[in-house]
Design an enzyme around this catalytic site. Structure first.
Site, PDB file in Angstrom:
ATOM      1  N   ASP A  19       0.793  -1.241   0.000  1.00  0.00           N
ATOM      2  CA  ASP A  19       0.000   0.000   0.000  1.00  0.00           C
ATOM      3  C   ASP A  19       0.828   1.296   0.000  1.00  0.00           C
ATOM      4  O   ASP A  19       0.466   2.256   0.682  1.00  0.00           O
ATOM      5  CB  ASP A  19      -0.957   0.003   1.197  1.00  0.00           C
ATOM      6  CG  ASP A  19      -1.880  -1.207   1.223  1.00  0.00           C
ATOM      7  OD1 ASP A  19      -1.896  -1.979   0.250  1.00  0.00           O
ATOM      8  OD2 ASP A  19      -2.562  -1.394   2.244  1.00  0.00           O
ATOM      9  N   LYS A  84      -7.275  -3.801  -3.121  1.00  0.00           N
ATOM     10  CA  LYS A  84      -7.994  -4.533  -2.080  1.00  0.00           C
ATOM     11  C   LYS A  84      -8.780  -3.580  -1.194  1.00  0.00           C
ATOM     12  O   LYS A  84      -8.524  -2.369  -1.177  1.00  0.00           O
ATOM     13  CB  LYS A  84      -7.005  -5.337  -1.222  1.00  0.00           C
ATOM     14  CG  LYS A  84      -5.990  -4.472  -0.480  1.00  0.00           C
ATOM     15  CD  LYS A  84      -4.990  -5.328   0.275  1.00  0.00           C
ATOM     16  CE  LYS A  84      -3.930  -4.485   0.967  1.00  0.00           C
ATOM     17  NZ  LYS A  84      -4.455  -3.593   2.024  1.00  0.00           N
ATOM     18  N   CYS A 120      -2.093  -2.662   8.174  1.00  0.00           N
ATOM     19  CA  CYS A 120      -1.967  -3.590   7.046  1.00  0.00           C
ATOM     20  C   CYS A 120      -0.727  -4.471   7.141  1.00  0.00           C
ATOM     21  O   CYS A 120      -0.785  -5.661   6.824  1.00  0.00           O
ATOM     22  CB  CYS A 120      -1.987  -2.811   5.740  1.00  0.00           C
ATOM     23  SG  CYS A 120      -3.548  -1.923   5.464  1.00  0.00           S
TER      24      CYS A 120
END
Length: 207
Positions: A19, A84, A120
């Site tokens: 990310d 996602k 994450c």
């Protein structure tokens, strides 16, 4: 599942880039240093043909992977570039590309960089550990908006079974031997980026 030993050398490396997106640039602690560490890792990954998995979180809202990294994400070793909504990188799509240690397949030595450390990165690490893989979290390659979250998350992940280490240590462990065919290329990269590495460690290794 019994935890696999942390006292092992890297044998089956794979890189997970979590990310690193445009909208986070101004919010994340020392974001440019995370990008520089990831760039170095990707350049090595491409030379060594190490499988690489990339995710973004809600790309339509938070933007694509930062341009500085995109130029290094075109090689045949880049196995997935997945958007996602899950916080963990281990989506059903990505999981389908991974070996299954529970079925006797060789576990990965998963090397993780990205953001945020306590969300994450943490959830990805825990999911990989639960599935029987080893995980290496690069201290000079992960960050969060709130700097205090990093240390707490890294301590938790170390307790959970992850190895917290550095980008340079990982690269030389992957090489293993000065006779490796790519030794000169990787050591040249390490020398070329030594100032960026030092600056990243100065800011990010205090945990």
């Amino acid at each position: 599942m019994a935890a696999i030993s942390r006292a092992c050398r890297i044998r089956n490396p794979a890189v997970f880039i979590c990310d690193l997106q445009e909208k986070f640039e101004k919010a994340i602690f020392e974001f440019p240093k995370i990008v520089s560490t990831t760039t170095k890792l990707l350049r090595a990954t491409n030379t060594l043909l190490i499988p690489t998995f990339v995710t973004t979180q809600n790309r339509a809202r938070l933007g694509p992977t930062v341009p500085a990294l995109q130029q290094h994400l075109n090689g045949p070793n880049v196995r997935a570039d997945i958007d996602k909504t899950l916080f963990s990188m281990i989506t059903p799509e990505l999981e389908s590309l991974l070996p299954l240690p529970t079925k006797g397949e060789t576990p990965l030595d998963a090397i993780i960089v990205g953001i945020e450390t306590h969300i994450c990165v943490t959830q990805t690490t825990l999911d990989l550990l639960e599935r029987g893989h080893r995980v290496y979290v690069l201290v000079d390659g992960v960050s969060s908006i709130n700097v205090e979250e990093r240390a707490i998350a890294l301590a938790r992940l170390r307790d959970a079974g992850a190895i917290v280490t550095t980008s340079e240590s990982i690269l030389f462990e992957i090489l293993g031997d000065a006779s490796h065919q790519h030794f000169k290329a990787i050591t040249g990269l390490v020398k070329e980026t030594k100032e960026e590495t030092k600056e990243a460690l100065d800011k990010l290794s205090k945990i």
